[in-house]
Design a protein around this motif. Structure first.
Motif, mmCIF file in Angstrom:
data_model
loop_
_atom_site.group_PDB
_atom_site.id
_atom_site.type_symbol
_atom_site.label_atom_id
_atom_site.label_comp_id
_atom_site.label_asym_id
_atom_site.label_seq_id
_atom_site.Cartn_x
_atom_site.Cartn_y
_atom_site.Cartn_z
ATOM 1 N N THR A 119 0.829 -1.210 0.000
ATOM 2 C CA THR A 119 0.000 0.000 0.000
ATOM 3 C C THR A 119 0.862 1.258 0.000
ATOM 4 N N ASN A 128 -7.174 -6.648 -1.840
ATOM 5 C CA ASN A 128 -7.579 -6.723 -0.427
ATOM 6 C C ASN A 128 -8.451 -5.531 -0.080
ATOM 7 N N ASN A 130 -8.899 -4.166 2.919
ATOM 8 C CA ASN A 130 -8.258 -3.293 3.893
ATOM 9 C C ASN A 130 -6.981 -3.966 4.388
#
Length: 300
Positions: A119, A128, A130
């Protein structure tokens, strides 16, 4: 400070560079298996596929590269499920230990950290939803997993996985190629008519363009024959590493390039010969002349 080298062993399972391969590093407990989806049956028949570990699924969705990061106590079962329910992925990477000594808390921690890193780097879209929470590991176990991850970050780029590879650098905290008097060799690339004035330093094979350098805010060159460079420029603009500033643009972070020409192209917003565009600040020598002089000195 001289960094210590590491020995990486790659084994091409069926003798093909685009087929299944395993990767291990000497004195590292980790084990990595990379497999195309077309060989998933053969990959899942391997012993390590049933180990506790973390897996990565790579592919495309709606034309964009995508990655899913997951963990399982038996990766074989989880990947069989993803083969049915996720149709976009094209190859998988299974990350575990050679002795199968990772447990559930280890891999949940590893999964969370890999999602965090991917990320932050922002090289690829994550499937994904989170960032999963880290598992509760004691201080010693966390240190062991961070050491595991440090080596994993060497292994993955070596098998062409760049999702976790950041090109951001901190010029103030690293050492560079130096001149005879011990000062770092700095280069500049200027195009006054276009408000371009960039500065860079060389370190371990990377030319690092310094934050504050003025660059072209948009690609103005040919997009047909310079696809890699214009995509890189567009990517840095999208990530706001290059931001508009007055009549031009500015690099807001130090950023590493694999070659002088890649750095020059991004700075200029068009194809450029970095070996002649970059010049040494102190004496005006081109990068090519500086390199030739250094090679001659090494032979004396």
């Amino acid at each position: 400070m001289i960094s210590q080298g590491r020995s990486l062993e790659l084994f091409f399972v069926d003798g093909r560079p685009d087929g299944m391969l395993t990767a291990e590093v000497f004195n590292w407990t980790g084990h990595v298996l990379r497999t195309p989806r077309t060989q998933l049956k053969e990959a899942l028949a391997r012993e390590e596929a049933g180990f506790t570990g973390v897996y990565l699924l790579f592919g495309e969705r709606d034309g964009d590269a995508r990655l899913y990061i997951g963990e399982a106590e038996d990766m074989r079962l989880r990947l069989k499920d993803h083969a049915v329910k996720k149709d976009w992925w094209e190859f998988a990477v299974l990350i575990t230990s050679a002795a199968n000594n990772l447990h559930k808390a280890h891999v949940k921690y590893l999964e969370s950290r890999l999602v965090e890193i991917a990320t932050e780097v922002g090289n690829i879209q994550l499937d994904n939803g989170n960032i999963p929470p880290r598992s509760s590991l004691n201080e010693a176990a966390q240190a062991n997993m961070e050491s595991y991850i440090d080596t994993l970050m060497i292994v993955l780029p070596a098998i062409r996985i760049d999702a976790f590879l950041s090109k951001k650098r901190s010029v103030k905290s690293i050492e560079f190629a130096t001149t005879d008097d011990g000062e770092a060799t700095r280069f500049t690339f200027k195009m006054p008519r276009h408000d371009v004035e960039a500065y860079a330093v060389l370190r371990q094979g990377e030319l690092i363009v310094e934050a504050g350098s003025r660059v072209r805010p948009a690609w103005v060159g040919d997009r047909k024959h310079n696809a890699h460079y214009y995509r890189l420029h567009d990517e840095l603009v999208a990530k706001k590493i290059i931001r508009p500033d007055g009549s031009g643009g500015v690099m807001v972070e130090d950023y590493a390039f694999s070659s002088p020409s890649a750095a020059a192209a991004v700075v200029a917003g068009r194809s450029a010969n970095g070996r002649t565009s970059w010049t040494v600040i102190d004496n005006g020598m081109t990068y090519a002349e500086w390199e030739e002089r250094n090679l001659e000195e090494d032979q004396e």
